[in-house]
Design a protein around this motif. Structure first.
Motif, short mmCIF file in Angstrom:
data_model
loop_
_atom_site.label_atom_id
_atom_site.label_comp_id
_atom_site.label_asym_id
_atom_site.label_seq_id
_atom_site.Cartn_x
_atom_site.Cartn_y
_atom_site.Cartn_z
N VAL A 13 0.90 -1.24 -0.26
CA VAL A 13 -0.24 0.07 -0.09
C VAL A 13 0.83 1.47 0.19
CG1 VAL A 13 -2.08 1.25 1.56
CG2 VAL A 13 -1.72 -1.24 1.32
N ALA A 14 2.04 1.51 0.65
CA ALA A 14 3.04 2.32 0.98
C ALA A 14 3.39 2.45 -0.67
CB ALA A 14 3.35 1.65 1.68
N LEU A 15 3.56 1.94 -1.37
CA LEU A 15 4.84 1.54 -2.26
C LEU A 15 3.95 1.88 -3.17
CD1 LEU A 15 6.44 -1.39 -2.60
CD2 LEU A 15 7.56 0.96 -2.32
N SER A 16 2.49 1.70 -3.50
CA SER A 16 1.65 2.21 -4.09
C SER A 16 1.09 3.66 -4.15
CB SER A 16 0.88 1.37 -4.04
OG SER A 16 0.65 0.03 -4.46
N ALA A 17 0.67 3.85 -3.34
CA ALA A 17 0.31 5.44 -2.47
C ALA A 17 1.81 6.03 -2.84
CB ALA A 17 -0.48 5.32 -2.00
N VAL A 18 3.16 6.42 -2.41
CA VAL A 18 3.53 7.31 -2.03
C VAL A 18 4.33 7.48 -3.21
CG1 VAL A 18 5.10 8.62 -0.55
CG2 VAL A 18 3.70 7.43 0.37
N PRO A 19 4.25 8.38 -4.42
CA PRO A 19 6.15 8.28 -5.35
C PRO A 19 7.14 8.58 -5.41
CG PRO A 19 3.29 9.36 -5.85
CD PRO A 19 3.55 9.41 -4.95
N PRO A 20 7.18 9.01 -4.14
CA PRO A 20 8.78 9.48 -3.65
C PRO A 20 9.16 7.97 -3.48
CG PRO A 20 7.58 10.99 -2.75
CD PRO A 20 6.33 10.12 -3.36
N TRP A 21 8.65 7.03 -3.05
CA TRP A 21 9.12 6.10 -2.21
C TRP A 21 9.39 4.69 -3.37
CZ3 TRP A 21 6.04 5.40 2.79
CH2 TRP A 21 6.01 6.07 3.43
N GLN A 22 9.19 5.26 -4.71
CA GLN A 22 8.74 4.21 -5.79
C GLN A 22 10.48 4.20 -6.55
OE1 GLN A 22 5.69 5.23 -8.88
NE2 GLN A 22 3.80 5.17 -6.04
N PHE A 23 11.04 3.80 -6.19
CA PHE A 23 12.65 2.89 -6.88
C PHE A 23 12.74 2.41 -8.17
CE2 PHE A 23 11.62 -0.21 -3.04
CZ PHE A 23 11.46 -1.34 -3.92
N ARG A 24 13.22 2.65 -8.65
CA ARG A 24 13.61 1.41 -9.70
C ARG A 24 13.34 0.07 -9.34
NH1 ARG A 24 15.99 2.80 -14.45
NH2 ARG A 24 16.80 1.14 -15.58
N TYR A 25 12.16 -1.05 -10.31
CA TYR A 25 11.62 -2.12 -10.09
C TYR A 25 10.76 -1.59 -9.04
CZ TYR A 25 14.92 -3.34 -14.01
OH TYR A 25 15.51 -3.22 -15.41
N LEU A 75 1.61 -4.98 -15.91
CA LEU A 75 2.94 -5.02 -15.80
C LEU A 75 3.22 -6.22 -17.07
CD1 LEU A 75 3.76 -6.26 -12.15
CD2 LEU A 75 4.01 -3.93 -13.33
N LEU A 76 2.87 -6.63 -18.31
CA LEU A 76 3.35 -7.55 -18.77
C LEU A 76 3.03 -6.88 -20.08
CD1 LEU A 76 2.65 -11.52 -17.66
CD2 LEU A 76 4.82 -10.28 -17.41
N VAL A 77 2.46 -6.59 -20.74
CA VAL A 77 1.62 -6.19 -22.15
C VAL A 77 1.53 -4.66 -21.91
CG1 VAL A 77 0.92 -8.44 -22.33
CG2 VAL A 77 -1.10 -6.84 -21.49
N GLY A 78 0.96 -3.88 -20.59
CA GLY A 78 0.22 -2.69 -20.56
C GLY A 78 1.59 -1.84 -20.79
N GLY A 79 3.30 -1.90 -20.03
CA GLY A 79 4.05 -0.54 -20.14
C GLY A 79 4.11 -0.60 -18.48
N ALA A 80 3.45 -1.25 -17.19
CA ALA A 80 3.78 -0.97 -16.31
C ALA A 80 5.08 -1.30 -15.82
CB ALA A 80 2.59 -1.06 -15.38
N GLY A 81 5.49 -2.01 -16.65
CA GLY A 81 6.64 -3.37 -15.87
C GLY A 81 8.45 -2.45 -16.30
N GLU A 82 7.71 -1.17 -17.43
CA GLU A 82 9.18 -0.63 -17.72
C GLU A 82 9.60 0.15 -16.30
OE1 GLU A 82 10.37 -0.76 -19.93
OE2 GLU A 82 8.93 -1.82 -21.69
N PRO A 83 11.39 -0.10 -16.53
CA PRO A 83 12.06 0.48 -15.78
C PRO A 83 11.68 1.35 -15.17
CG PRO A 83 13.60 -1.02 -16.65
CD PRO A 83 12.17 -0.88 -17.54
N GLY A 84 11.53 2.39 -14.06
CA GLY A 84 11.51 3.40 -13.54
C GLY A 84 10.35 4.09 -13.43
N MET A 85 9.22 2.92 -14.29
CA MET A 85 7.62 3.55 -13.68
C MET A 85 7.39 4.32 -12.89
SD MET A 85 4.23 2.39 -12.97
CE MET A 85 4.40 0.69 -12.26
N THR A 86 6.53 5.52 -12.66
CA THR A 86 5.64 5.32 -11.62
C THR A 86 4.12 5.56 -11.52
OG1 THR A 86 6.25 7.86 -11.70
CG2 THR A 86 8.03 7.18 -10.95
#
Length: 365
Positions: A13-25, A75-86
Motif C-alpha cells: 500500500v505504501a509503495l503504491s500510494a507514495v510516488p517518492p518511495w517508488q524506486f526502480r523496479y 505489468l506484462l503487456v501494458g507497459g507498467a513493468g518498464e524500469p523507472g515506472m512511477t
C-alpha cells in the motif's frame, strides 16, 4: 522466519500510494509481496471448514484475484513493468494494493452469522460484473468490458470484506443487574468459581462477585451444571479456630424448588414478570436472588455504523465501475480505503449506552 501478511500488505500500500518511495523496479517487488499475501490469504481461508462455501469469502477472493490479474496484465503487456515506472498518487496504474488488502482479510473472517442482506449483495456483485462485461462487449469494446468487469469485482468486494462487522456475532452478554440479599452474590460467585464453567451466567456472576467482594469463600464437593444450577458446601474461617460451613444452592427458581427449597416471594414475583432470576439458598432456606438481564455485545453501534459505511461504499464503487467511470486500478482504492475506515471504526473507544445503567455492571464477556 514467519511470513507477516500485514507487514507485506502495508509495504504494498505504501509503495503504491507514495510516488517518492517508488524506486526502480518497485512494481516487481510489490508484485512479489502481493502474490505472497494472496497465496497466504487463500490458503488461510481454505483451512476454515465453512469458508469455501461462504459467498462473502468467495467474492473477496475473486476481488483479490481480479485485482492481481489486472495488475499482472498491466505489468506484462501494458507497459507498467518498464524500469523507472512511477504511479501517480490518485491515478493508480496497478491494483496491487487492493489485491493485497482483500487477500490479507481472507483469514480474518468472523464466524458469527452474517449481516442480513450481505449474502444477497455478495451474489449481486458478480452479476453486475457480467452485465457490465456483456454491455460493453455488445458495443464492440471488449477491452473496456473486461476492465469494467474487473473494476466491479474489485470495487464491490467491500460488501464481503471479512473485516465487515457481524451484527449477530455471538450471543448477547448476560448482565448481573442487581443482587437481593446479604452474601447472595458472594455465595453464588463462590459456587460458580468452584464449578469452573464457562456458561454466560457463570461468567457474569463470577465477574460481579469479584468486582463487589475482595475475597470469596471456598467450596467443597461442588456439583451441578453452571448453566442450570449448582450446589456445594461453602466454608470459610470465621475466627482463628472456627470454620463456618453451609450447604448452598444456586439456580433458577424451578431448580431450587426441585431440590426442596422454596424461592423467596420476591424472586417468584420477578420470575413471573419475565426477569432473569438466579436464586441462592443455604442450609435449606432461600436467602435471596440475583436479577439477570442481557445486554448487546460491546461496540454493537460501531458495528452498525461500519456496516452502513462499508455497504454504501461498495454499492457506490460497484455502480461507478459498472458505468465505466473508474479504471480497475482506481476502483482498487475503494476496498483498501473502506477496510482502513472499518478498522478505525471498530477501534474507536466508544461505549454503547446499553452498557450503562446496571448497578453491578458485571457481564459474561
Amino acid at each position: 522466519m514467519r511470513f507477516a501478511p500485514g507487514v507485506a500488505t502495508a509495504a504494498v500500500v505504501a509503495l503504491s500510494a507514495v510516488p517518492p518511495w517508488q524506486f526502480r523496479y518497485w512494481q516487481w517487488v510489490a508484485l512479489a509481496l502481493t502474490v505472497a499475501v494472496v497465496l497466504h490469504g487463500l490458503l488461510g481461508a481454505l483451512r476454515r471448514r465453512s469458508a469455501p462455501a461462504d459467498p462473502a469469502v468467495a467474492l473477496t477472493a475473486a476481488g483479490a484475484l481480479a485485482a492481481l490479474g489486472w495488475s499482472v496484465a498491466a505489468l506484462l503487456v501494458g507497459g507498467a513493468g518498464e524500469p523507472g515506472m512511477t504511479q501517480p498518487a490518485g491515478s493508480p496504474v496497478l491494483a496491487l494494493d487492493a489485491a493485497a488488502v482483500l487477500a490479507a482479510l481472507l483469514p480474518l473472517r468472523d464466524d458469527g452469522p452474517p449481516v442480513p442482506g450481505v449474502r444477497v449483495l455478495a451474489g449481486l456483485v458478480p452479476v453486475v460484473a457480467v452485465v457490465a462485461l456483456g454491455f460493453r462487449f455488445g458495443a464492440g469494446d471488449l477491452a473496456d468490458g473486461v476492465g469494467s468487469a474487473v473494476a466491479v469485482l474489485v470495487a464491490g468486494s467491500p460488501c464481503a470484506l471479512l473485516l465487515l462487522p457481524r451484527l449477530g456475532a455471538g450471543p448477547p452478554r448476560v448482565v448481573v443487574a442487581a443482587a437481593h440479599g446479604p452474601d447472595v452474590l458472594r455465595t453464588a460467585g463462590a459456587l460458580h468459581v468452584a464449578a469452573g464453567g464457562t456458561a454466560p451466567v457463570g461468567r457474569a456472576v463470577v465477574a460481579a462477585a469479584r468486582a463487589r467482594h475482595s475475597v470469596l469463600p471456598g467450596v467443597s464437593d461442588p456439583d451441578g451444571d453452571a448453566a442450570t444450577g449448582l450446589r456445594g458446601v461453602v466454608s470459610e474461617l470465621a475466627g482463628p479456630d472456627r470454620v463456618v460451613a453451609h450447604a448452598a444452592l444456586a439456580g433458577p427458581p424451578d431448580w431450587l424448588a426441585a431440590h426442596g427449597v422454596a424461592p423467596t416471594e420476591a424472586a417468584g414475583r420477578a420470575a413471573g414478570r419475565g426477569a432473569g432470576v438466579w436464586c441462592v439458598a443455604w442450609d435449606g432456606v432461600a436467602r435471596g436472588w440475583l436479577e439477570l438481564s442481557t445486554a448487546p455485545l460491546p461496540g454493537t453501534r460501531r458495528r452498525r455504523v461500519a456496516v452502513a459505511v462499508t455497504l454504501a461504499a461498495a454499492a457506490l464503487g460497484a455502480t461507478a465501475a459498472a458505468l465505466g467511470t473508474p479504471a480497475p486500478a482506481a476502483a482498487g482504492a475503494v476496498p483498501a480505503g473502506v477496510a482502513l475506515l472499518v478498522a478505525a471504526l471498530r477501534a474507536l473507544p466508544r461505549h454503547d449506552a446499553d452498557d450503562e445503567g446496571h448497578p453491578i455492571g458485571a457481564t459474561s464477556g
